[in-house]
Design an enzyme around this catalytic site. Structure first.
Site, mmCIF file in Angstrom:
data_model
loop_
_atom_site.group_PDB
_atom_site.id
_atom_site.type_symbol
_atom_site.label_atom_id
_atom_site.label_comp_id
_atom_site.label_asym_id
_atom_site.label_seq_id
_atom_site.Cartn_x
_atom_site.Cartn_y
_atom_site.Cartn_z
ATOM 1 C CG HIS A 172 -38.024 -83.333 -73.844
ATOM 2 N ND1 HIS A 172 -37.380 -82.518 -74.752
ATOM 3 C CD2 HIS A 172 -37.880 -82.731 -72.639
ATOM 4 C CE1 HIS A 172 -36.889 -81.469 -74.118
ATOM 5 N NE2 HIS A 172 -37.177 -81.564 -72.833
ATOM 6 C CG ASP B 245 -38.950 -73.733 -73.078
ATOM 7 O OD1 ASP B 245 -39.174 -73.785 -71.850
ATOM 8 O OD2 ASP B 245 -38.133 -74.475 -73.642
ATOM 9 N NE ARG C 185 -38.843 -73.843 -65.152
ATOM 10 C CZ ARG C 185 -38.872 -74.985 -65.853
ATOM 11 N NH1 ARG C 185 -38.745 -74.982 -67.159
ATOM 12 N NH2 ARG C 185 -39.028 -76.122 -65.238
HETATM 13 N N1 URA Z 1 -36.685 -80.329 -69.873
HETATM 14 C C1 URA Z 1 -37.292 -79.203 -70.334
HETATM 15 O O1 URA Z 1 -37.256 -78.939 -71.540
HETATM 16 N N2 URA Z 1 -37.911 -78.401 -69.467
HETATM 17 C C2 URA Z 1 -38.006 -78.660 -68.159
HETATM 18 O O2 URA Z 1 -38.608 -77.905 -67.434
HETATM 19 C C3 URA Z 1 -37.384 -79.835 -67.657
HETATM 20 C C4 URA Z 1 -36.725 -80.648 -68.546
#
Ligand code: URA
Length: 433
Positions: free
Chosen positions: A82, A161, A168
């Site tokens: 990631h 999320d 965000r």
């Molecule tokens: N990738 C993600 O999944 N979340 C973040 O906050 C930043 C990069």
């Protein structure tokens, strides 16, 4: 306890308890806490930060907002990568099929565009028909069958999320170590993986620019992963210029296909091989980075990695003919070129400015429900350090909107600086944590 009280305590820099964080996160995931209160909470965290205990509680609450996938029926060490987010960062599109072709199962939950950075899901969705919303059973069956699957957060998987990420993206609250830890690690733990390699970007195009802060972020991510029983390693990598030569969803898919066919570009290939090498080491398929890179390079050379990408696209309902037949994908309605007005060297290419300009071209969102123009973006013909002669083409811009194209010309022009001195190019991989 009320959201108002908790937001105001975080505004004052107080430490919230695990129960208080759970109250906010589960309320938001379930729809009882509205967007405006979560946006205010995110902004308070952005400014005041969180203690380690709060960050761990955030990860836990976000993870427990949905289910954790049980991958034990799939043999082998399940591994993923990631990135903390960069501009032109299309590594997952090349790396996931490459490492799957090497034999390691990849269960990947990715994200969409975030702030000035692009997102793997938006890129994949530029392929007609590609479905990132698979149910968990289909996700598992596909990994058992072809070795990888890339999906989105959903109502079942890290729903907190899914919603916080979208908020965000448009409220300038990405650049926060605890929020990044919560977002990234809740997704990664939910995947049911055994090993994880993190690409922590530093430099102007990263969310966290400062190298010391990047080390803190990398260490936090690694310690959360290890605590969850995942073998975790972080590479701090350069994002002082865009990665590769394209920014924009379909443009980046095309470039990834070239890389999967062993046609470069060098920086994208090198970073992919380095990250992949660490995945192979954690997956117990290689002893060292050099040996692992050789193995992976051979899978680019013999077509296995590209074939695996085609399998992935077809398994998730995508039309693979756009990858196989050149010029089948429709072109953007409008394009414009920018040329050098002097001789010299490309001194700098501002990745942040280009990321923001690409959103302006239509490649990203300014509001949660914006529809993306998949063809919008830019193609760079000269990277940092390249020598330039007056009249050379520096960059092409693409968009389906003439108005958007015209509005970004100046910003894109000023993002590329030509100077007399050849600049020092930072190392692509700076540290391993
Ligand atoms: N990738 C993600 O999944 N979340 C973040 O906050 C930043 C990069």
């Amino acid at each position: 306890m009320t959201p108002y009280e908790l937001i105001s305590r975080k505004q004052n820099g107080d430490e919230l308890s695990a129960e208080e964080i759970e109250f906010l996160i589960s309320g938001f995931a379930e729809g009882t806490l509205p967007d405006y209160q979560m946006a205010a909470f995110l902004m308070a965290v952005y400014f005041k930060g969180m203690t380690d205990a709060e960050t761990n509680s955030l990860v836990k609450s976000m993870l427990e907002s949905g289910e954790t996938i049980d991958t034990s029926s799939i043999p082998g060490i399940k591994v993923d990568k990631h990135s903390t987010g960069g501009v032109g960062d299309k590594v997952s599109l090349v790396l996931a099929p490459l490492v799957a072709a090497a034999g390691l199962p990849i269960p990947m939950i990715s994200g969409r565009g975030l702030g000035h950075s692009g997102g793997t899901l938006d890129k994949l969705e530029s392929i007609p028909g590609f479905n990132v919303n698979l149910p968990v059973e289909q996700f598992l069956a596909q990994i058992a069958d072809i070795g990888l699957s890339i999906i989105s957060q959903s109502e079942a998987l890290v729903p907190a999320d899914r919603k916080m990420y979208a908020l965000r993206d448009v409220t300038a609250t990405v650049r926060s170590i605890p929020l990044m830890c919560g977002s990234i690690m809740s997704k990664k733990i939910a995947e049911g993986i055994n090993a994880l390699v993190l690409d922590v970007k530093t430099g102007r195009g990263a969310f966290i620019n400062d190298i010391d802060e990047c080390r803190l972020l990398a260490k936090s991510l690694v310690s959360i992963g290890e605590l969850a029983g995942i073998k975790t390693r972080a590479l701090i990598t350069d994002m002082s210029q865009p990665l590769g030569n394209t920014i924009g969803n379909w443009l980046e898919v095309e470039e990834s296909v070239r890389c999967l066919k062993n046609e470069g570009p060098d920086d994208l290939e090198e970073l992919t091989l380095q990250l992949g090498a660490h995945m192979l080491i954690l997956g117990e398929m290689s002893e060292n980075v050099e040996d692992a890179k050789k193995k992976l390079k051979s899978l680019l050379e013999d077509g296995s990695a590209f074939n695996k990408f085609v399998e992935l696209v077809e398994a998730q309902g995508g039309d693979s003919s756009v990858l196989l037949e050149k010029n089948k994908y429709p072109s953007a309605k409008f394009s414009e070129d920018i040329f050098a007005v002097s001789d010299g060297y490309v001194e700098s290419i501002d990745p942040y400015a280009l990321g923001i300009a690409c959103i302006g071209l239509g490649a990203g969102r300014t509001k949660i429900d914006d529809v993306i123009d998949h063809k919008a973006g830019v193609e760079l013909f000269k990277k940092m350090g390249a020598s330039v002669t007056r009249g050379d083409k520096l960059v092409s811009l693409y968009s389906d909107s003439k108005e958007k194209l015209d509005s970004q010309l100046n910003a894109i022009n000023s993002a590329i600086v030509i100077g007399n001195e050849k600049p020092q190019i930072p190392e692509l991989v700076m540290e391993v944590i």
